[in-house]
Write a protein that holds these residues in place. Structure first.
Motif, PDB file in Angstrom:
ATOM      1  N   GLU A  41      41.439 -28.469  48.454  1.00  0.00           N
ATOM      2  CA  GLU A  41      40.663 -28.938  49.610  1.00  0.00           C
ATOM      3  C   GLU A  41      41.640 -29.533  50.616  1.00  0.00           C
ATOM      4  N   GLY A  42      41.478 -29.175  51.860  1.00  0.00           N
ATOM      5  CA  GLY A  42      42.315 -29.766  52.903  1.00  0.00           C
ATOM      6  C   GLY A  42      43.685 -29.132  53.070  1.00  0.00           C
ATOM      7  N   PHE A  43      43.977 -28.096  52.304  1.00  0.00           N
ATOM      8  CA  PHE A  43      45.236 -27.363  52.495  1.00  0.00           C
ATOM      9  C   PHE A  43      44.889 -25.916  52.827  1.00  0.00           C
ATOM     10  N   THR A  44      45.324 -25.465  53.994  1.00  0.00           N
ATOM     11  CA  THR A  44      45.005 -24.091  54.369  1.00  0.00           C
ATOM     12  C   THR A  44      46.259 -23.351  54.794  1.00  0.00           C
ATOM     13  N   ASN A  45      46.204 -22.047  54.727  1.00  0.00           N
ATOM     14  CA  ASN A  45      47.323 -21.243  55.220  1.00  0.00           C
ATOM     15  C   ASN A  45      47.151 -20.989  56.713  1.00  0.00           C
ATOM     16  N   LYS A  46      48.041 -20.172  57.283  1.00  0.00           N
ATOM     17  CA  LYS A  46      48.012 -19.937  58.736  1.00  0.00           C
ATOM     18  C   LYS A  46      46.669 -19.369  59.193  1.00  0.00           C
ATOM     19  N   GLU A  47      46.048 -18.580  58.320  1.00  0.00           N
ATOM     20  CA  GLU A  47      44.777 -17.956  58.700  1.00  0.00           C
ATOM     21  C   GLU A  47      43.595 -18.913  58.515  1.00  0.00           C
ATOM     22  N   PHE A  73      53.038 -33.140  45.577  1.00  0.00           N
ATOM     23  CA  PHE A  73      52.378 -34.242  44.868  1.00  0.00           C
ATOM     24  C   PHE A  73      50.930 -34.418  45.316  1.00  0.00           C
ATOM     25  N   ALA A  74      50.685 -34.285  46.614  1.00  0.00           N
ATOM     26  CA  ALA A  74      49.303 -34.414  47.089  1.00  0.00           C
ATOM     27  C   ALA A  74      48.424 -33.368  46.391  1.00  0.00           C
ATOM     28  N   GLN A  75      48.961 -32.169  46.202  1.00  0.00           N
ATOM     29  CA  GLN A  75      48.185 -31.098  45.585  1.00  0.00           C
ATOM     30  C   GLN A  75      47.962 -31.364  44.098  1.00  0.00           C
ATOM     31  N   VAL A  76      49.033 -31.763  43.421  1.00  0.00           N
ATOM     32  CA  VAL A  76      48.908 -32.058  41.987  1.00  0.00           C
ATOM     33  C   VAL A  76      47.918 -33.210  41.771  1.00  0.00           C
ATOM     34  N   PHE A  77      48.055 -34.263  42.596  1.00  0.00           N
ATOM     35  CA  PHE A  77      47.149 -35.407  42.439  1.00  0.00           C
ATOM     36  C   PHE A  77      45.700 -34.986  42.708  1.00  0.00           C
ATOM     37  N   GLN A  78      45.516 -34.137  43.713  1.00  0.00           N
ATOM     38  CA  GLN A  78      44.151 -33.716  44.034  1.00  0.00           C
ATOM     39  C   GLN A  78      43.519 -32.950  42.864  1.00  0.00           C
ATOM     40  N   ARG A 131      40.279 -34.104  40.777  1.00  0.00           N
ATOM     41  CA  ARG A 131      39.040 -33.323  40.689  1.00  0.00           C
ATOM     42  C   ARG A 131      38.738 -32.935  39.248  1.00  0.00           C
ATOM     43  N   ALA A 132      39.757 -32.816  38.433  1.00  0.00           N
ATOM     44  CA  ALA A 132      39.527 -32.486  37.024  1.00  0.00           C
ATOM     45  C   ALA A 132      39.094 -33.731  36.243  1.00  0.00           C
ATOM     46  N   GLY A 133      39.119 -34.881  36.918  1.00  0.00           N
ATOM     47  CA  GLY A 133      38.697 -36.121  36.256  1.00  0.00           C
ATOM     48  C   GLY A 133      39.747 -36.708  35.338  1.00  0.00           C
ATOM     49  N   TRP A 134      41.007 -36.421  35.616  1.00  0.00           N
ATOM     50  CA  TRP A 134      42.075 -36.910  34.730  1.00  0.00           C
ATOM     51  C   TRP A 134      42.648 -38.258  35.167  1.00  0.00           C
ATOM     52  N   ILE A 135      42.281 -38.688  36.380  1.00  0.00           N
ATOM     53  CA  ILE A 135      42.833 -39.963  36.854  1.00  0.00           C
ATOM     54  C   ILE A 135      41.705 -40.987  36.985  1.00  0.00           C
ATOM     55  N   PRO A 136      41.572 -41.888  36.021  1.00  0.00           N
ATOM     56  CA  PRO A 136      40.528 -42.919  36.122  1.00  0.00           C
ATOM     57  C   PRO A 136      40.734 -43.745  37.397  1.00  0.00           C
TER      58      PRO A 136
END
Ligand code: ARG
Length: 585
Positions: free
Chosen positions: A294-300, A349-354, A358-363
């Motif tokens: 979410e929030g990361f897009t390519n050129k298109e 890191f922003a992507q990994v954290f996101q 979303r997977a619910g791994w970070i309380p």
């Protein structure tokens, strides 16, 4: 002992409650250091922010707060200024008693954290079979400093070296070495890191052009992952060779950290993919398994995928970081995880954290942060390179700093007609040279790029390590000159503050705790550097204005205590930057 800021915060909160009732409990008293020393030492901006809530003018609110303030032990009567600022000026008597009480404390009145946390600092993290570069140097210096400050505040810190010791590149390297230098795969001392880096480059070239070789390399990866004895052994040797070189740098820089490389998480990668699948986040895209971000897009403008398993079944950097994040939370019990890398990895890191979020791994209670830093530039404003355009070897860079300081030191010693042993000169040059490199890095706001300049960092004036080291040594020379044992000034030695420069110095000495709390929050070590630089300057102003050894008792003892407290504060502050002091230089 609570810092002055903390005490005043509590006082303003109490006054708010007394003036406006219990609903004010927990209101932020908005207390900060005064923006201008003309107005005092601290100010509260609370009145302005409460107008809506209380339906009164800011000045009326400020007046009500001031009427209910009970601060006679700490400050002169508070003064209302402008639209409703409340200004506080601390009393000399209060400063004296605070200084007297920190004088007997080894930690100089710095508070321990109220809520001790299990913190992981992931830093340094170079890659096997590659040279450690200046980016890793920054990570190492900044990460170590952050870890030191958190440890000093009482946190339970795990310093992790997430070395790049896994991946398809090892198949390529091992396949290549089997051909050209098989002894490197069986003997532990056959090649050094320099050779390894060259072999790595050649292997890559071969890989890119030779299909048969590609296949051999792939088979080595399969063997490595399957745990084939000889491939594993070869891989271990390669890791050891690199590790030996990294150790030289860590030793020079006095860095201690626990190696837990990417390979450690290898057995956990399959579960990362499986669990992402079960949580419904996993999507197959052109044969690769990925999560759309979410929030990361390519050129298109289409959503970008984070690939966690390539179409050939291999895992990548992100998969490993996802596994590591889970492990650190579940197994290490981390409550705060800090990753120190160059700003170029911010998206990673922003992507990994996101995805982990979303997977619910970070309380919710767990804080995961990337601590980015800028590039190190050469004096030409471009990425730091050697004259011949190669990446600078860290060892060479540190040696150069030491050698240059040595030249400066020898000239200075000759000018001052001093007689010093080779041992002394070597020791001082080593400490000052390395410290200069560390300090140059830490004293910048880490998020910006900085220009690596030996001349600037080694200068004995300005915001540099040599300046601070000289300030410390100069104070020690006062004790030598007066034959004074700072450690035995006597517990009843009393501080008396009369001169303006004494008051200014005293106030500054009492702010260490506030500064460290700030660095603990925002992880910007440059605040601590600036504090220490200001401290040396304030000390110098005091020392120019106020005779110490020639003063009459009891002023003499009081001033000696101020000298000692300044020296101890410098020593403690520098130690938190990873910089040792020199008694003489
Ligand atoms: N090895 C990586 C590099 O050289 C840095 C690793 C940082 N830590 C992490 N958990 N990804 O860029």
């Amino acid at each position: 002992m609570n810092s002055t800021l903390e005490q005043l915060k509590a006082k303003v909160e109490q006054a708010l409650i007394a003036a406006f009732g219990n609903t004010m409990a927990g209101t932020d008293p908005m207390l900060v250091s005064a923006s201008n020393p003309k107005f005092g030492d601290y100010q509260s901006n609370a009145a302005m922010s409460l107008t809506k809530q209380l339906g009164q003018s800011p000045r009326a609110i400020a007046q009500a707060i001031v009427q209910h303030l009970d601060i006679t032990d700490i400050c002169e009567p508070a003064v209302i200024a402008g639209p409703g600022f409340i200004n506080f000026t601390v009393k000399p008597h209060y400063l004296e008693s605070q200084l007297n009480s920190i004088q007997t404390e080894p930690c100089l009145g710095v508070l321990s954290a109220k809520h001790v946390q299990r913190v992981i600092v992931d830093f340094s993290s170079p890659n096997i079979a590659k040279e450690m570069h200046v980016g890793h140097l920054r990570s190492t210096i900044i990460g170590d400093c952050i870890a030191r400050i958190l440890e000093f505040r009482g946190h339970d810190v795990l310093r992790l070296n997430h070395v790049g010791d896994w991946g398809t590149q090892f198949g390529m390297l091992i396949a290549y070495l089997r051909e050209v230098c098989p002894e490197a795969l069986t003997l532990s001392n056959a090649i050094d890191l320099g050779d390894l880096v060259t072999f790595y480059r050649q292997a890559k070239q071969r890989f890119d052009t030779d299909e048969v070789f590609q296949e051999t390399a792939r088979q080595e990866v399969v063997k490595l992952q399957a745990g084939a004895k000889d491939t594993r052994h070869a891989w271990q040797l390669l890791c050891e060779q690199s590790r030996r070189e990294f150790e030289v740098i860590y030793e020079l820089l006095d860095i201690h950290l626990t190696e837990r490389g990417e390979s450690f998480y290898n057995p956990l990668l399959a579960d990362v993919v499986k669990d992402l699948d079960e949580s419904g986040l996993l999507v197959e895209n052109a044969g690769a398994k990925c999560v759309f971000l979410e929030g990361f897009t390519n050129k298109e403008g289409e959503p970008l995928p984070l690939i966690v398993q390539k179409s050939d079944g291999g895992y990548n950097y992100a998969t490993t970081d996802l596994a590591a994040l889970r492990y650190r939370i579940e197994q290490d019990g981390a409550q705060r995880i800090i990753y120190v890398t160059d700003a170029g990895q911010a998206n990673h890191f922003a992507q990994v954290f996101q995805v982990a979020q979303r997977a619910g791994w970070i309380p919710d209670t767990i804080k995961v942060v990337h601590v980015p830093f800028g590039l190190v530039l050469g004096e030409d404003g471009k990425k730091l390179k050697t004259r011949s355009g190669e990446t600078v070897r860290l060892r060479d860079l540190l040696d150069e700093a030491i050698a240059r300081f040595r030249t400066y030191l020898e000239t200075r010693i000759a000018e001052e007609n001093r007689n010093e042993t080779e041992e002394f000169i070597a020791e001082v040059a080593q400490v000052a040279g390395i410290s200069a490199v560390k300090y140059a890095d830490l004293s910048q706001n880490r998020t910006s790029n900085y220009v690596f300049s030996y001349d600037k960092m080694l200068a004995d004036k300005g915001n540099t390590a040599p300046y601070l080291l000289y300030a410390y040594a100069r104070i020690q020379s006062i004790s030598r000159k007066g034959n004074i044992d700072f450690a035995n000034l006597g517990a009843d030695a009393k501080i008396l503050l009369q001169e303006e420069t004494e008051l200014v110095l005293a106030k500054h000495l009492l702010q260490l705790s506030e500064v460290l709390q700030k660095v603990e929050q925002d992880l910007l070590p440059n605040h601590l550097c600036l504090y220490l630089y200001d401290l040396s300057q304030k000390f110098n102003q005091f020392y120019e204005q106020c005779p110490v050894l020639k003063a009459e008792e009891a002023v003499r003892t009081s001033r000696l205590v101020l000298c000692d407290l300044t020296a101890r504060t410098l020593k403690l502050g520098l130690s938190l930057l990873g910089i040792p002091v020199l008694e003489r230089m």
